[in-house]
Design an enzyme around this catalytic site. Structure first.
Site, PDB file in Angstrom:
ATOM      1  N   GLN A   1       0.829  -1.211   0.000  1.00 45.82           N
ATOM      2  CA  GLN A   1       0.000   0.000   0.000  1.00 45.82           C
ATOM      3  C   GLN A   1       0.858   1.253   0.000  1.00 45.82           C
ATOM      4  OE1 GLN A   1      -3.132   0.803  -0.362  1.00 45.82           O
ATOM      5  NE2 GLN A   1      -4.119  -1.193  -0.300  1.00 45.82           N
TER       6      GLN A   1
ATOM      7  N   GLU B   1     -10.819 -23.190 -10.725  1.00 46.07           N
ATOM      8  CA  GLU B   1     -12.031 -22.601 -11.296  1.00 46.07           C
ATOM      9  C   GLU B   1     -12.729 -21.621 -10.354  1.00 46.07           C
ATOM     10  OE1 GLU B   1     -14.677 -24.965 -13.610  1.00 46.07           O
ATOM     11  OE2 GLU B   1     -13.136 -26.450 -14.068  1.00 46.07           O
TER      12      GLU B   1
ATOM     13  N   GLN C   1       2.591  -1.548  14.209  1.00 44.37           N
ATOM     14  CA  GLN C   1       2.255  -0.130  14.293  1.00 44.37           C
ATOM     15  C   GLN C   1       2.395   0.456  15.695  1.00 44.37           C
ATOM     16  OE1 GLN C   1      -1.436   1.065  12.486  1.00 44.37           O
ATOM     17  NE2 GLN C   1      -0.969   0.058  10.536  1.00 44.37           N
TER      18      GLN C   1
ATOM     19  N   HIS D   1      -6.382   1.253   7.839  1.00 50.20           N
ATOM     20  CA  HIS D   1      -7.111   0.205   8.560  1.00 50.20           C
ATOM     21  C   HIS D   1      -7.189   0.649  10.011  1.00 50.20           C
ATOM     22  CE1 HIS D   1      -8.743  -3.545   9.816  1.00 50.20           C
ATOM     23  NE2 HIS D   1      -7.623  -4.077  10.272  1.00 50.20           N
TER      24      HIS D   1
END
Length: 334
Positions: free
Chosen positions: A28, A230, A85, A107
């Site tokens: 990010q 799939e 963090q 977030h």
């Protein structure tokens, strides 16, 4: 329904004269930073590793260690992993916070669960892209954008929403829409989606189907095609057309199996367990467990990952994917 903000609702002038520090230059961090740079925003990078510093320099963005970047910035966007963090905030960011500065997140985990407790005189905001970093960048370059959530936790300056929307516009989000939410709602729904559907639920469903077929004597390669390969076809159809649209695009046989057997797999017992998991998120039980696991150097986390990496589906998948030259890595979720 909450308000949705678009291009006309955000003003890049709100960021004029301000320096934004992106702390972390991973999936990010790098992609948001490049979009900000291309939008003419004054940004710097706070990097921890030499590799990240080299990338930022190569991208033409000034780079410092995290503490110095935080001290220089008016807006500090924290884009390192959740479990890192709190320590980084205490060591490198908190010492330089002054009235009028702003903290930005993508977030809400550390704010909502009290791992980071900012002073009352700084703005605390969130712009959360609903897509991985590489998509934030590629859609921006295509003249589009990834939808985002916006939330305001503290607003002593009265400018927090204006700043957050300007940041969202600078990364391309207002082209798609920015939905208003709260730190609580974003955090709890994000954790629930990851655990019950997107990651935990889907991977366990895939492995269970694969195990059922291979235990019954079917070739593992065929089982891999049916239970994993799939999945992308169906997910792409749902993404583009919704569930009803997907059903219109598949065979009658597949559709009949879907509507008559699906609820036998996702049963009332499964739904009951989903409610239990949601409750554990809401009460902070999961957050406490996650924090303690990291403080203990992740013994359970590492053990489970090692064991599951040895599952037959991983070995078969590596061989099968080798058949498809067009498959490319798309990076991390965040």
């Amino acid at each position: 329904m909450s308000k949705i903000y678009y291009e006309q609702d955000a003003d890049l002038n709100a960021l004029v004269g301000k320096t934004i520090a992106i702390i972390g230059y991973g999936n990010q961090g790098r992609n948001q930073a490049l979009n900000l740079k291309d939008s003419g925003v004054n940004i710097i990078i706070g990097a921890r590793s030499e590799e990240s510093k080299k990338k930022a320099k190569a991208d033409g963005i000034p780079v410092y260690d995290s503490r110095e970047a935080a001290a220089k910035a008016d807006i500090i966007q924290i884009l390192i992993q959740d479990d890192l963090q709190s320590r980084l905030y205490k060591d490198d960011i908190q010492p330089s916070l002054k009235p009028g500065k702003a903290l930005l997140f993508s977030h809400g985990f550390n704010i909502h669960f009290g791992q980071i407790v900012p002073p009352a005189d700084v703005d605390v905001m969130m712009i959360a892209p609903k897509g991985p970093g590489h998509m934030v960048r590629t859609t921006y370059l295509e003249g589009k954008g990834v939808p985002c959530l916006v939330a305001i936790y503290q607003n002593p300056t009265g400018q927090a929403l204006r700043l957050a929307l300007a940041y969202g516009k600078a990364i391309g989000a207002t082209r798609a829409g920015i939905l208003e939410t709260t730190f609580r709602e974003e955090t709890e729904t994000d954790l629930f989606g990851e655990q019950v559907v997107l990651c935990g639920g889907l991977t366990e469903l895939i492995r269970a189907g694969f195990d059922t077929l291979t235990t019954a004597g079917y070739q593992p390669e065929v089982a891999y095609f049916e239970c994993l390969h799939e999945v992308k076809l169906i997910v792409d159809l749902i993404y583009e057309k919704g569930i009803t649209g997907m059903r219109e695009a598949i065979s009658t046989t597949a559709k009949y199996g879907d509507i008559t057997r699906g609820k036998r797999i996702i049963s009332e017992e499964t739904r009951k367990e989903m409610k239990t998991i949601l409750k554990q998120i809401q009460t902070g039980e999961f957050a406490k467990e996650f924090v303690l696991e990291n403080q203990a150097n992740r013994p359970v986390y590492n053990s489970i990952l090692r064991n599951e990496a040895e599952h037959l589906i991983e070995k078969v998948g590596e061989r099968v994917r080798g058949m498809f030259s067009w498959i490319k890595s798309t990076g991390k979720k965040g």
